[in-house]
Design an enzyme around this catalytic site. Sequence first.
Site, short mmCIF file in Angstrom:
data_model
loop_
_atom_site.label_atom_id
_atom_site.label_comp_id
_atom_site.label_asym_id
_atom_site.label_seq_id
_atom_site.Cartn_x
_atom_site.Cartn_y
_atom_site.Cartn_z
CB SER A 279 43.63 90.75 97.52
OG SER A 279 42.79 91.76 98.05
CE LYS A 285 45.80 87.59 101.26
NZ LYS A 285 44.37 87.76 101.49
CD GLU A 292 42.40 79.82 99.21
OE1 GLU A 292 42.33 80.27 100.34
OE2 GLU A 292 42.43 80.53 98.19
CE1 TYR A 319 15.58 54.10 84.58
CE2 TYR A 319 13.21 54.45 84.58
CZ TYR A 319 14.49 54.94 84.43
OH TYR A 319 14.69 56.27 84.15
CD GLN A 324 15.36 61.62 83.53
OE1 GLN A 324 14.94 60.89 82.63
NE2 GLN A 324 14.78 62.76 83.85
CE LYS A 327 20.74 59.06 82.43
NZ LYS A 327 20.12 58.63 83.70
N1 ARG Z 1 15.92 59.28 80.68
C1 ARG Z 1 15.78 58.06 81.36
C2 ARG Z 1 16.86 57.91 82.42
O1 ARG Z 1 17.79 58.62 82.33
C3 ARG Z 1 15.88 56.93 80.41
C4 ARG Z 1 15.20 55.69 80.86
C5 ARG Z 1 13.70 55.91 80.86
N2 ARG Z 1 13.00 54.72 81.16
C6 ARG Z 1 11.74 54.74 81.52
N3 ARG Z 1 11.19 53.59 81.80
N4 ARG Z 1 11.07 55.85 81.65
O2 ARG Z 1 16.79 57.13 83.33
#
Ligand code: ARG
Length: 462
Positions: A279, A285, A292, A319, A324, A327
């Site tokens: 600490s 401490k 933690e 899609y 996006q 990720k």
């Molecule tokens: N950067 C986009 C993603 O991560 C890639 C795919 C883009 N596709 C599109 N139809 N705009 O999802």
Amino acid sequence: MTEKQTWSQRFESALHPAIARFNASISFDIELIEYDITGSQAHAKMLAHTGIISHAEGEALFSGLEQVRQEYRQGQFQPGIDAEDVHFAVEKRLTEIVGDVGKKLHTARSRNDQVGTDTRLYLRDQIHQIRQLLRDFQTVLVDIAEKNVETLIPGYTHLQRAQPLSLAHHLLAYFQMAQRDWERLADVYSRVNISPLGCGALAGTTFPIDRHYTAKLLDFDHVYANSLDGVSDRDFAIEFLCAASIIMVHLSRLSEEVILWASEEFRFVTLKDSCATGSSIMPQKKNPDVPELVRGKTGRVFGHLQAMLVIMKGLPLAYNKDLQEDKEGIFDSVNTVKACLEAMTILLQEGLEFRHQRLATAVTEDFANATDVADYLAARGVPFREAYNIVGKVVKTSIAAGKLLKDLQLEEWQQIHPAFAADIYEAISPRQVVAARNSYGGTGFVQVRQAIINARTQLGVS
Ligand code: ARG
């Protein structure tokens, strides 16, 4: 205004700079660059294999992509925001290197099937690495268990002293949790390892592609049977995040125990200097920062699972740019789980010392042998519930007299019930209390020794 984008002539002006920044994923999807290159190399090979492009063109694309990889590794290729995402960045650099033929790479492909491919290739690698880290963690648990079969530790239910345990048994409980994590990730892997490549934007393609060929090149077990599903499925990400969350649950529970054990109230372990911090104000401490932090980091992984579920809920086929958003949560979960597994393994290996003296005392200072007194009577013909009530009264009067069960005289025992004999003392000694729980999977030493052998066998399976 930024430079005019990669997309079609339909657009007359460039994106507003703030919108370009908002739209771009390059700052984080750069993590996928090597997988993007590998996926594109397989795609280029397939285009040549099926005669969609010439072999010479296929080779030019392949080696050009390899050059992009080398440039990236050497730090010479660092795409900026103008590239929008990693897919555009690689394609653009490839075209700078190989010239016009680079523009053929995107034939019969969309970024939608491309990004799905990249993410799966990335996760596949990461699952391998996490499974290895789980193995390291499990190995340390068995190593410590092996040295502590006969070390006793109080066992708790409701965080109240319940029955004493072999410390090895306690640690092997975490081994089993990690074993399920390891198996669960293999199961998740089987659904990560399906190729969406060739699903195109959503409907497939007019070119005579060979999806099985790219799948084989990339070591995918299967290909998606439906192109719409292929480009918009993120079940594999949800499943991974779920498996990651369960790993964190396990690490967090162990963390909580270590934190309790290191407290002045328990004093079951000492934290070594290599894994504890001080600490800035209280000189006495020594803080359990590692467990933690692991406990704290659990929250973000749960959050990423929740976010992924919400991203998917109500998303129409196929899609949508919402995807996006998958990720950063995946990357952060991967990094968090890896860092936490590594830290906990080190903590167990060299950061913790069990206080054997204190543990030995701890298991003698309570009524955790009360069940064994009841079992003693039950084994001598007294119905268990009757025995349970008798012992309840004994505990009550002993507490009032400031005594433990081991302090009662033989005459006192016999006044309680004539079935008690001199062997009651042995029957309620902590060591015997543990040894006697020899039912399959119990804490009895015979069981625990067998469990260690079984654990070593499980670790031998790859
Ligand atoms: N950067 C986009 C993603 O991560 C890639 C795919 C883009 N596709 C599109 N139809 N705009 O999802």
